[in-house]
Motif scaffolding. Sequence first.
Motif, PDB file in Angstrom:
ATOM      1  N   ASN A  95       0.827  -1.206   0.000  1.00 58.35           N
ATOM      2  CA  ASN A  95       0.000   0.000   0.000  1.00 58.35           C
ATOM      3  C   ASN A  95       0.862   1.258   0.000  1.00 58.35           C
ATOM      4  O   ASN A  95       0.546   2.248  -0.660  1.00 58.35           O
ATOM      5  N   LEU A 163     -11.776  -2.584  -0.513  1.00 54.80           N
ATOM      6  CA  LEU A 163     -10.372  -2.444  -0.155  1.00 54.80           C
ATOM      7  C   LEU A 163      -9.641  -1.545  -1.157  1.00 54.80           C
ATOM      8  O   LEU A 163      -8.816  -0.708  -0.776  1.00 54.80           O
ATOM      9  N   TRP A 198      -6.959  -2.754   6.101  1.00 50.63           N
ATOM     10  CA  TRP A 198      -7.021  -4.012   5.361  1.00 50.63           C
ATOM     11  C   TRP A 198      -6.840  -5.213   6.295  1.00 50.63           C
ATOM     12  O   TRP A 198      -7.611  -6.171   6.240  1.00 50.63           O
TER      13      TRP A 198
END
Length: 204
Positions: A95, A163, A198
Amino acid sequence: MTDVVLTGNARGRASRARLLEAAAGCFGERGYAATRIADITAAAGMSQAGFYRHFPDKDAILLEALQVPLEALLAATGPLTEGSSVDHEKIVARNTEFFRVYAEHRQVLRVLRELAAMHEPGLDAVWLDVRRGYVERIERWLRRLQKHGVLQTSDVKVLADALGGVLDQLAYTRLALATKPPTEKEILALGRVSGEIWSRTLGG
């Protein structure tokens, strides 16, 4: 004769690269609608005739200016979809890489996001196609988690979309709309917090 051709090709590539760099800057500063081809050529130090030797119109140069950042965004989500476990630190790392790539190209990516929201013909599909690419990768990873008993969810497709939406929205609001480039600390914070979301969602 060969040397002349190579020199010409090199000069043409350099001119095209200058136009693309200028276009990305103009689109980011002015927005798509307010950017004229004259603005791009002025920023590149070239004539409008030079522009039309490389691009037929403003849409074409925008799409090419977006090619590298969009491919990089898609690549940034790739390794996350490997394996069948929820590894918090790996999620944070992927990420963070997504946000780092987005930050590097934040101005031109903001333009595409806004054009997509306005359903600009031909340009909305570009963003949706790229987003679909990484959401489908997330979905495949979630299905592996589900198959191995790691994940329980009522709808894998919606979860993958949600997500992906965490990344989309944080990138747009915290990076694309920011008045100045983000610091490394800010990028790391986005990666860490989104990773926490997440991991907790997936039970990791």
